[in-house]
Design a protein around this motif. Sequence first.
Motif, PDB file in Angstrom:
ATOM      1  N   GLU A 132       0.912  -1.245   0.130  1.00 40.28           N
ATOM      2  CA  GLU A 132      -0.244   0.065   0.006  1.00 40.28           C
ATOM      3  C   GLU A 132       0.803   1.363   0.063  1.00 40.28           C
ATOM      4  O   GLU A 132       2.165   1.085   0.224  1.00 40.28           O
ATOM      5  CB  GLU A 132      -0.970   0.094   1.326  1.00 40.28           C
ATOM      6  N   PRO A 133       0.196   2.228  -0.764  1.00 35.69           N
ATOM      7  CA  PRO A 133       1.000   3.560  -0.354  1.00 35.69           C
ATOM      8  C   PRO A 133       1.619   4.244   0.893  1.00 35.69           C
ATOM      9  O   PRO A 133       2.666   4.315   1.180  1.00 35.69           O
ATOM     10  CB  PRO A 133       0.283   4.759  -0.791  1.00 35.69           C
ATOM     11  N   ASN A 134       0.873   3.868   2.100  1.00 32.04           N
ATOM     12  CA  ASN A 134       1.331   4.073   3.325  1.00 32.04           C
ATOM     13  C   ASN A 134       2.698   3.054   3.857  1.00 32.04           C
ATOM     14  O   ASN A 134       3.362   3.536   4.331  1.00 32.04           O
ATOM     15  CB  ASN A 134       0.101   3.732   4.263  1.00 32.04           C
ATOM     16  N   GLU A 135       2.531   2.098   3.213  1.00 31.10           N
ATOM     17  CA  GLU A 135       3.575   1.189   3.474  1.00 31.10           C
ATOM     18  C   GLU A 135       5.064   1.598   2.864  1.00 31.10           C
ATOM     19  O   GLU A 135       6.034   1.689   3.504  1.00 31.10           O
ATOM     20  CB  GLU A 135       3.332  -0.630   3.203  1.00 31.10           C
ATOM     21  N   GLU A 136       4.549   2.050   1.662  1.00 29.50           N
ATOM     22  CA  GLU A 136       5.845   2.602   0.790  1.00 29.50           C
ATOM     23  C   GLU A 136       6.182   3.946   1.632  1.00 29.50           C
ATOM     24  O   GLU A 136       7.573   3.936   1.535  1.00 29.50           O
ATOM     25  CB  GLU A 136       5.466   2.882  -0.544  1.00 29.50           C
ATOM     26  N   ARG A 137       5.522   4.598   1.972  1.00 25.97           N
ATOM     27  CA  ARG A 137       5.904   5.845   2.795  1.00 25.97           C
ATOM     28  C   ARG A 137       6.595   5.458   3.821  1.00 25.97           C
ATOM     29  O   ARG A 137       7.655   6.087   4.610  1.00 25.97           O
ATOM     30  CB  ARG A 137       4.676   6.673   3.018  1.00 25.97           C
ATOM     31  N   ALA A 138       6.199   4.589   4.862  1.00 18.96           N
ATOM     32  CA  ALA A 138       6.706   4.089   5.858  1.00 18.96           C
ATOM     33  C   ALA A 138       8.133   3.407   5.971  1.00 18.96           C
ATOM     34  O   ALA A 138       9.121   3.388   6.576  1.00 18.96           O
ATOM     35  CB  ALA A 138       5.968   2.911   6.499  1.00 18.96           C
ATOM     36  N   VAL A 160       5.040  -4.796   9.126  1.00 21.73           N
ATOM     37  CA  VAL A 160       6.270  -5.129   7.868  1.00 21.73           C
ATOM     38  C   VAL A 160       7.197  -3.902   8.098  1.00 21.73           C
ATOM     39  O   VAL A 160       8.390  -4.274   8.371  1.00 21.73           O
ATOM     40  CB  VAL A 160       5.748  -5.335   6.476  1.00 21.73           C
ATOM     41  N   PRO A 161       7.031  -2.544   8.050  1.00 25.83           N
ATOM     42  CA  PRO A 161       8.042  -1.566   8.404  1.00 25.83           C
ATOM     43  C   PRO A 161       8.686  -1.907   9.620  1.00 25.83           C
ATOM     44  O   PRO A 161       9.977  -1.570   9.597  1.00 25.83           O
ATOM     45  CB  PRO A 161       7.224  -0.206   8.050  1.00 25.83           C
ATOM     46  N   LEU A 162       7.942  -1.850  10.646  1.00 27.35           N
ATOM     47  CA  LEU A 162       8.864  -2.255  11.990  1.00 27.35           C
ATOM     48  C   LEU A 162       9.746  -3.428  11.751  1.00 27.35           C
ATOM     49  O   LEU A 162      10.741  -3.266  12.487  1.00 27.35           O
ATOM     50  CB  LEU A 162       7.749  -2.096  13.010  1.00 27.35           C
ATOM     51  N   LEU A 163       9.438  -4.431  11.171  1.00 28.01           N
ATOM     52  CA  LEU A 163      10.153  -5.655  11.308  1.00 28.01           C
ATOM     53  C   LEU A 163      11.437  -5.453  10.314  1.00 28.01           C
ATOM     54  O   LEU A 163      12.558  -5.892  10.738  1.00 28.01           O
ATOM     55  CB  LEU A 163       9.323  -6.811  10.859  1.00 28.01           C
ATOM     56  N   VAL A 164      11.137  -4.802   9.191  1.00 29.58           N
ATOM     57  CA  VAL A 164      12.253  -4.520   8.229  1.00 29.58           C
ATOM     58  C   VAL A 164      13.224  -3.616   8.900  1.00 29.58           C
ATOM     59  O   VAL A 164      14.587  -3.954   8.771  1.00 29.58           O
ATOM     60  CB  VAL A 164      11.754  -3.690   7.095  1.00 29.58           C
ATOM     61  N   GLU A 165      12.684  -2.508   9.613  1.00 31.56           N
ATOM     62  CA  GLU A 165      13.795  -1.546  10.380  1.00 31.56           C
ATOM     63  C   GLU A 165      14.333  -2.371  11.424  1.00 31.56           C
ATOM     64  O   GLU A 165      15.874  -2.305  11.537  1.00 31.56           O
ATOM     65  CB  GLU A 165      12.964  -0.341  11.044  1.00 31.56           C
ATOM     66  N   ARG A 166      13.898  -3.099  12.171  1.00 29.57           N
ATOM     67  CA  ARG A 166      14.783  -4.031  13.278  1.00 29.57           C
ATOM     68  C   ARG A 166      15.680  -4.812  12.711  1.00 29.57           C
ATOM     69  O   ARG A 166      16.724  -5.070  13.016  1.00 29.57           O
ATOM     70  CB  ARG A 166      13.403  -4.917  14.171  1.00 29.57           C
ATOM     71  N   HIS A 167      15.278  -5.568  11.620  1.00 32.11           N
ATOM     72  CA  HIS A 167      16.128  -6.511  10.719  1.00 32.11           C
ATOM     73  C   HIS A 167      17.360  -5.672  10.384  1.00 32.11           C
ATOM     74  O   HIS A 167      18.470  -6.295  10.768  1.00 32.11           O
ATOM     75  CB  HIS A 167      15.504  -7.193   9.720  1.00 32.11           C
ATOM     76  N   VAL A 168      17.236  -4.538   9.678  1.00 32.26           N
ATOM     77  CA  VAL A 168      18.205  -3.890   9.189  1.00 32.26           C
ATOM     78  C   VAL A 168      19.133  -3.133  10.035  1.00 32.26           C
ATOM     79  O   VAL A 168      20.140  -3.283  10.069  1.00 32.26           O
ATOM     80  CB  VAL A 168      17.548  -2.863   7.950  1.00 32.26           C
ATOM     81  N   HIS A 169      18.305  -2.841  11.056  1.00 33.29           N
ATOM     82  CA  HIS A 169      19.405  -1.980  12.230  1.00 33.29           C
ATOM     83  C   HIS A 169      19.821  -3.020  12.829  1.00 33.29           C
ATOM     84  O   HIS A 169      21.306  -3.084  13.004  1.00 33.29           O
ATOM     85  CB  HIS A 169      18.220  -1.734  13.422  1.00 33.29           C
ATOM     86  N   ARG A 170      19.661  -4.276  13.153  1.00 30.72           N
ATOM     87  CA  ARG A 170      20.493  -5.295  13.750  1.00 30.72           C
ATOM     88  C   ARG A 170      21.539  -5.730  12.788  1.00 30.72           C
ATOM     89  O   ARG A 170      22.752  -6.036  13.155  1.00 30.72           O
ATOM     90  CB  ARG A 170      19.470  -6.626  13.956  1.00 30.72           C
ATOM     91  N   ASP A 171      21.191  -5.790  11.282  1.00 27.51           N
ATOM     92  CA  ASP A 171      22.452  -6.159  10.502  1.00 27.51           C
ATOM     93  C   ASP A 171      23.530  -5.133  10.493  1.00 27.51           C
ATOM     94  O   ASP A 171      24.639  -5.375  10.538  1.00 27.51           O
ATOM     95  CB  ASP A 171      21.905  -6.397   9.158  1.00 27.51           C
TER      96      ASP A 171
END
Length: 69
Positions: free
Chosen positions: A3-9, A49-60
């Motif tokens: 969704e557009p909101n997800e892309e923005r997030a 999904v945005p929160l999970l993506v941020e956590r994974h990338v931050h950890r990496d």
Amino acid sequence: MREPNEERAIADVVARLTIRYPSLDPAQIAAAVGHVHAHFESCTVRDYVPLLVERHVHRDLESLRAIPV
């Protein structure tokens, strides 16, 4: 389906991580976010999904920072 909101997030995630890791190339951060985001493509519930993506990338990125140069 994204969704557009997800892309923005996701764009906000890239912006936050770029600020948090100023020594890294913003294009690398964006690529890492895109790579992790693609792993969640098949998820039907998209709210976190945005929160999970941020956590994974931050950890990496933190693990990269821990490696002595």
